[in-house]
Design a protein around this motif. Structure first.
Motif, PDB file in Angstrom:
ATOM      1  N   PHE A 143       0.819  -1.220   0.000  1.00 13.89           N
ATOM      2  CA  PHE A 143       0.000   0.000   0.000  1.00 13.89           C
ATOM      3  C   PHE A 143       0.850   1.266   0.000  1.00 13.89           C
ATOM      4  CE2 PHE A 143      -2.331   3.357   2.277  1.00 13.89           C
ATOM      5  CZ  PHE A 143      -3.415   3.493   1.414  1.00 13.89           C
ATOM      6  N   PHE A 144       1.986   1.255   0.717  1.00 22.11           N
ATOM      7  CA  PHE A 144       2.796   2.467   0.842  1.00 22.11           C
ATOM      8  C   PHE A 144       3.466   2.883  -0.462  1.00 22.11           C
ATOM      9  CE2 PHE A 144       3.262   1.395   5.579  1.00 22.11           C
ATOM     10  CZ  PHE A 144       2.167   2.176   5.898  1.00 22.11           C
ATOM     11  N   GLN A 145       3.395   2.036  -1.481  1.00 22.50           N
ATOM     12  CA  GLN A 145       3.849   2.481  -2.800  1.00 22.50           C
ATOM     13  C   GLN A 145       3.060   3.701  -3.271  1.00 22.50           C
ATOM     14  OE1 GLN A 145       6.504   0.855  -4.605  1.00 22.50           O
ATOM     15  NE2 GLN A 145       6.737  -0.022  -2.567  1.00 22.50           N
ATOM     16  N   LEU A 146       1.844   3.844  -2.735  1.00 23.28           N
ATOM     17  CA  LEU A 146       1.001   4.994  -3.077  1.00 23.28           C
ATOM     18  C   LEU A 146       1.684   6.311  -2.736  1.00 23.28           C
ATOM     19  CD1 LEU A 146      -1.849   5.865  -4.098  1.00 23.28           C
ATOM     20  CD2 LEU A 146      -2.640   5.693  -1.733  1.00 23.28           C
ATOM     21  N   PHE A 147       2.554   6.302  -1.716  1.00 23.54           N
ATOM     22  CA  PHE A 147       3.202   7.541  -1.267  1.00 23.54           C
ATOM     23  C   PHE A 147       4.684   7.607  -1.635  1.00 23.54           C
ATOM     24  CE2 PHE A 147       0.056   6.267   2.046  1.00 23.54           C
ATOM     25  CZ  PHE A 147      -0.952   7.121   1.621  1.00 23.54           C
ATOM     26  N   THR A 148       5.246   6.521  -2.178  1.00 21.57           N
ATOM     27  CA  THR A 148       6.687   6.526  -2.466  1.00 21.57           C
ATOM     28  C   THR A 148       6.956   6.451  -3.966  1.00 21.57           C
ATOM     29  OG1 THR A 148       6.718   4.137  -2.023  1.00 21.57           O
ATOM     30  CG2 THR A 148       7.360   5.592  -0.220  1.00 21.57           C
ATOM     31  N   THR A 149       6.684   5.310  -4.590  1.00 20.73           N
ATOM     32  CA  THR A 149       7.009   5.157  -6.008  1.00 20.73           C
ATOM     33  C   THR A 149       5.914   5.666  -6.941  1.00 20.73           C
ATOM     34  OG1 THR A 149       6.155   2.885  -5.954  1.00 20.73           O
ATOM     35  CG2 THR A 149       8.510   3.174  -5.591  1.00 20.73           C
ATOM     36  N   LEU A 150       4.649   5.564  -6.541  1.00 21.32           N
ATOM     37  CA  LEU A 150       3.571   5.972  -7.448  1.00 21.32           C
ATOM     38  C   LEU A 150       3.593   7.459  -7.801  1.00 21.32           C
ATOM     39  CD1 LEU A 150       0.592   3.697  -6.367  1.00 21.32           C
ATOM     40  CD2 LEU A 150       1.519   3.926  -8.668  1.00 21.32           C
ATOM     41  N   PRO A 151       3.825   8.394  -6.834  1.00 17.16           N
ATOM     42  CA  PRO A 151       3.902   9.809  -7.235  1.00 17.16           C
ATOM     43  C   PRO A 151       5.010  10.071  -8.266  1.00 17.16           C
ATOM     44  CG  PRO A 151       3.622   9.657  -4.868  1.00 17.16           C
ATOM     45  CD  PRO A 151       3.865   8.262  -5.365  1.00 17.16           C
ATOM     46  N   LEU A 152       6.135   9.355  -8.146  1.00 12.79           N
ATOM     47  CA  LEU A 152       7.209   9.497  -9.131  1.00 12.79           C
ATOM     48  C   LEU A 152       6.775   8.926 -10.485  1.00 12.79           C
ATOM     49  CD1 LEU A 152      10.247   8.448  -6.910  1.00 12.79           C
ATOM     50  CD2 LEU A 152       9.736  10.753  -7.718  1.00 12.79           C
ATOM     51  N   TYR A 153       6.082   7.793 -10.455  1.00 10.94           N
ATOM     52  CA  TYR A 153       5.587   7.156 -11.681  1.00 10.94           C
ATOM     53  C   TYR A 153       4.585   8.062 -12.402  1.00 10.94           C
ATOM     54  CZ  TYR A 153       3.332   3.618 -14.646  1.00 10.94           C
ATOM     55  OH  TYR A 153       2.815   2.904 -15.707  1.00 10.94           O
ATOM     56  N   HIS A 154       3.721   8.733 -11.631  1.00 14.07           N
ATOM     57  CA  HIS A 154       2.744   9.649 -12.230  1.00 14.07           C
ATOM     58  C   HIS A 154       3.445  10.677 -13.116  1.00 14.07           C
ATOM     59  CE1 HIS A 154      -0.246   8.954  -8.668  1.00 14.07           C
ATOM     60  NE2 HIS A 154      -0.174   7.916  -9.466  1.00 14.07           N
ATOM     61  N   GLN A 155       4.547  11.227 -12.599  1.00 15.80           N
ATOM     62  CA  GLN A 155       5.258  12.284 -13.325  1.00 15.80           C
ATOM     63  C   GLN A 155       6.113  11.713 -14.462  1.00 15.80           C
ATOM     64  OE1 GLN A 155       8.723  13.520 -13.440  1.00 15.80           O
ATOM     65  NE2 GLN A 155       7.914  15.122 -14.783  1.00 15.80           N
ATOM     66  N   LYS A 156       6.858  10.666 -14.174  1.00 14.75           N
ATOM     67  CA  LYS A 156       7.796  10.126 -15.172  1.00 14.75           C
ATOM     68  C   LYS A 156       7.068   9.479 -16.347  1.00 14.75           C
ATOM     69  CE  LYS A 156      11.390  11.039 -12.489  1.00 14.75           C
ATOM     70  NZ  LYS A 156      12.316  12.135 -12.813  1.00 14.75           N
ATOM     71  N   ALA A 157       6.011   8.733 -16.093  1.00 14.87           N
ATOM     72  CA  ALA A 157       5.341   7.971 -17.148  1.00 14.87           C
ATOM     73  C   ALA A 157       4.226   8.762 -17.842  1.00 14.87           C
ATOM     74  CB  ALA A 157       4.780   6.668 -16.583  1.00 14.87           C
ATOM     75  N   TYR A 158       3.542   9.628 -17.075  1.00 16.07           N
ATOM     76  CA  TYR A 158       2.375  10.306 -17.641  1.00 16.07           C
ATOM     77  C   TYR A 158       2.446  11.835 -17.560  1.00 16.07           C
ATOM     78  CZ  TYR A 158       0.256   5.660 -17.710  1.00 16.07           C
ATOM     79  OH  TYR A 158      -0.011   4.341 -17.957  1.00 16.07           O
ATOM     80  N   GLY A 159       3.528  12.377 -16.966  1.00 11.28           N
ATOM     81  CA  GLY A 159       3.706  13.825 -16.921  1.00 11.28           C
ATOM     82  C   GLY A 159       2.753  14.561 -16.001  1.00 11.28           C
ATOM     83  N   LEU A 160       2.247  13.903 -14.979  1.00  7.27           N
ATOM     84  CA  LEU A 160       1.310  14.554 -14.052  1.00  7.27           C
ATOM     85  C   LEU A 160       2.041  15.571 -13.177  1.00  7.27           C
ATOM     86  CD1 LEU A 160      -0.542  12.240 -14.989  1.00  7.27           C
ATOM     87  CD2 LEU A 160      -1.287  11.967 -12.614  1.00  7.27           C
ATOM     88  N   THR A 161       1.361  16.676 -12.855  1.00  5.07           N
ATOM     89  CA  THR A 161       1.901  17.687 -11.939  1.00  5.07           C
ATOM     90  C   THR A 161       1.667  17.244 -10.492  1.00  5.07           C
ATOM     91  OG1 THR A 161      -0.174  18.917 -11.788  1.00  5.07           O
ATOM     92  CG2 THR A 161       1.329  19.518 -13.581  1.00  5.07           C
ATOM     93  N   GLU A 162       2.294  17.974  -9.547  1.00  8.05           N
ATOM     94  CA  GLU A 162       2.064  17.693  -8.120  1.00  8.05           C
ATOM     95  C   GLU A 162       0.585  17.827  -7.779  1.00  8.05           C
ATOM     96  OE1 GLU A 162       4.526  19.613  -9.159  1.00  8.05           O
ATOM     97  OE2 GLU A 162       6.400  19.078  -8.122  1.00  8.05           O
ATOM     98  N   PHE A 163      -0.085  18.812  -8.382  1.00  6.14           N
ATOM     99  CA  PHE A 163      -1.507  19.032  -8.096  1.00  6.14           C
ATOM    100  C   PHE A 163      -2.349  17.856  -8.582  1.00  6.14           C
ATOM    101  CE2 PHE A 163      -5.687  20.965  -9.251  1.00  6.14           C
ATOM    102  CZ  PHE A 163      -6.125  21.213  -7.957  1.00  6.14           C
ATOM    103  N   GLN A 164      -2.021  17.341  -9.784  1.00  6.46           N
ATOM    104  CA  GLN A 164      -2.779  16.198 -10.315  1.00  6.46           C
ATOM    105  C   GLN A 164      -2.553  14.936  -9.477  1.00  6.46           C
ATOM    106  OE1 GLN A 164      -1.109  16.643 -14.256  1.00  6.46           O
ATOM    107  NE2 GLN A 164      -3.104  17.218 -15.130  1.00  6.46           N
ATOM    108  N   THR A 165      -1.302  14.731  -9.033  1.00  6.00           N
ATOM    109  CA  THR A 165      -1.030  13.622  -8.110  1.00  6.00           C
ATOM    110  C   THR A 165      -1.810  13.807  -6.817  1.00  6.00           C
ATOM    111  OG1 THR A 165       1.172  13.103  -8.970  1.00  6.00           O
ATOM    112  CG2 THR A 165       0.763  12.536  -6.677  1.00  6.00           C
ATOM    113  N   GLY A 166      -1.848  15.052  -6.325  1.00  5.44           N
ATOM    114  CA  GLY A 166      -2.628  15.361  -5.126  1.00  5.44           C
ATOM    115  C   GLY A 166      -4.100  15.035  -5.297  1.00  5.44           C
TER     116      GLY A 166
END
Length: 402
Positions: free
Chosen positions: A234-257
């Protein structure tokens, strides 16, 4: 039909004591201000320019401090009481968060994260025991769920606001808000809730059960393995997934939020009715944890279909339902296994399993990212979720044999 459903939803919130509602308010204020955690890996990687491997190492010290804090919190809760531990933990960690923003070296951050999490996570076992003390026995699972709802409602507001703060002020604004929310929350608790002393009868029972040790509770230790694995996934939600959002799909901090906000909002909306329903039906709590582990496994397997950004929403939906089934019932099972007078120890080990999950989750996830890529990490996490499902079957078998 709609009126009946709404009435049942409202009724699931009835029957709590005043102290439980105040604890819920305090938890909401604290969690709404906890904006650092979801963006910590991004802050370390993008703002301070540490490598993935260094970020993983810093998060290991984060987890080690969390483990030590949980252990000390449980021991102190059984010896001096949950009330003093809760006040010390939140007040001091609030002050420490103010200072964390000025620490930017690798070794300094390792030490600082270890010290802060040691103090901050003394709060968790003490808070779990306080719920057992202030809630009516028949309401304990729902009281745990109510406080978890406050966590998730705060978390629904926190990341979206945190993303806006980062974009407009910078990461340093998060540390001020986080520290201030800790101090505000525990000040309200201290002013409105009085310490509940043990009665002479409770002390006598505690002494008579002192010989029974948590270390000999074999089903509980296998259950802790389930919680460790589930937390690690579950904690991948706060560690690797936010990085994946940006690297793979170009999401901003706000979109990850916003994705994290979706998680918090759905938990707020659905968890209490679901818990209330299964609690009334007296469904085996470990079986429900098993279902939660299965949802989390599926949440990472769907990420292998990396052709559409909408898959990130499906991922969050699976993880959300995994959280709803796994965490409130695991809380209740752990507290229910504890003999009177040893609640602190049991909840300390329960909290420590999450802390160890933090250590392994961040370091393992970051290293897999570095050496094998995103998709390999999702396969590993999905498979670990299935291991937790198998171990849950094992716990149910042992408990039946008891």
């Amino acid at each position: 039909m709609l009126k009946t459903a709404f009435s049942r939803y409202i009724n699931s919130f009835r029957g709590f004591t005043r102290e439980i509602w105040i604890l819920t308010l305090v938890t909401f204020i604290n969690r709404a201000g906890t904006m650092v955690l979801p963006f910590l890996t991004k802050y370390l990687n993008e703002d301070l320019e540490f490598s993935y491997s260094d970020v993983g190492t810093i998060m290991v010290f984060f987890g080690l401090g969390s483990m030590l804090g949980s252990y000390l919190g449980g021991k102190l809760t059984d010896s001096i009481g949950f009330y003093k531990v809760m006040i010390f933990s939140l007040f001091v960690s609030g002050l420490l968060f103010f200072g964390l923003q000025y620490v930017t070296s690798f070794y300094g951050l390792c030490i600082a994260m270890f010290v802060i999490m040691t103090i901050a996570d003394m709060f968790r076992p003490a808070m779990f025991v306080s719920l057992g003390a202030y809630a009516k026995p028949e309401n304990r699972t729902r009281a745990l769920t109510l406080v978890r709802l406050a966590v998730n409602l705060g978390f629904a507001a926190g990341p979206a606001m945190g993303g806006l703060i980062i974009m407009n002020i910078g990461y340093h604004g998060l540390f001020w808000v986080d520290g201030a929310s800790c101090i505000l929350a525990i000040s309200i608790f201290w002013l409105l809730v009085k310490e509940k002393k043990k009665t002479i009868e409770e002390n006598a029972v505690s002494e008579s059960l002192a010989v029974k040790s948590v270390y000999s509770d074999r089903p509980f230790w296998v259950f802790l393995l389930v919680i460790f694995i589930t937390g690690m996934v579950f904690f991948q939600l706060f560690t690797t997934l936010p990085l994946y959002h940006q690297k793979a799909y170009g999401l901003t901090e706000f979109q990850t939020g916003l994705l994290l906000t979706l998680n918090g909002f759905l938990v707020f909306l659905l968890e209490m009715p679901i818990v209330n329903y299964f609690d009334r039906k007296k469904v085996n709590k470990v079986k429900l944890v098993l279902v939660g582990s299965l949802f989390m496994a599926l949440g990472f397997y769907v990420l292998l279909l990396n052709v559409w950004a909408g898959i990130l929403v499906i991922n969050v939906l699976f993880l959300t339902f995994g959280e709803i089934f796994a965490f409130p019932f695991s809380n209740s099972f752990a507290l229910g296994r504890a003999p009177r007078g040893q609640e602190g120890r049991y909840m300390a080990f329960y909290s420590m399993s999450f802390s160890l999950a933090h250590i392994m989750s961040s370091k393992t996830g970051m290293n897999i990212f570095d050496h094998f890529g995103y998709l390999t990490n999702w396969v590993v996490m999905g498979t670990l979720g299935m291991v937790a499902v198998a171990c849950s079957f094992w716990v149910m078998k042992m408990v039946r044999e008891e």
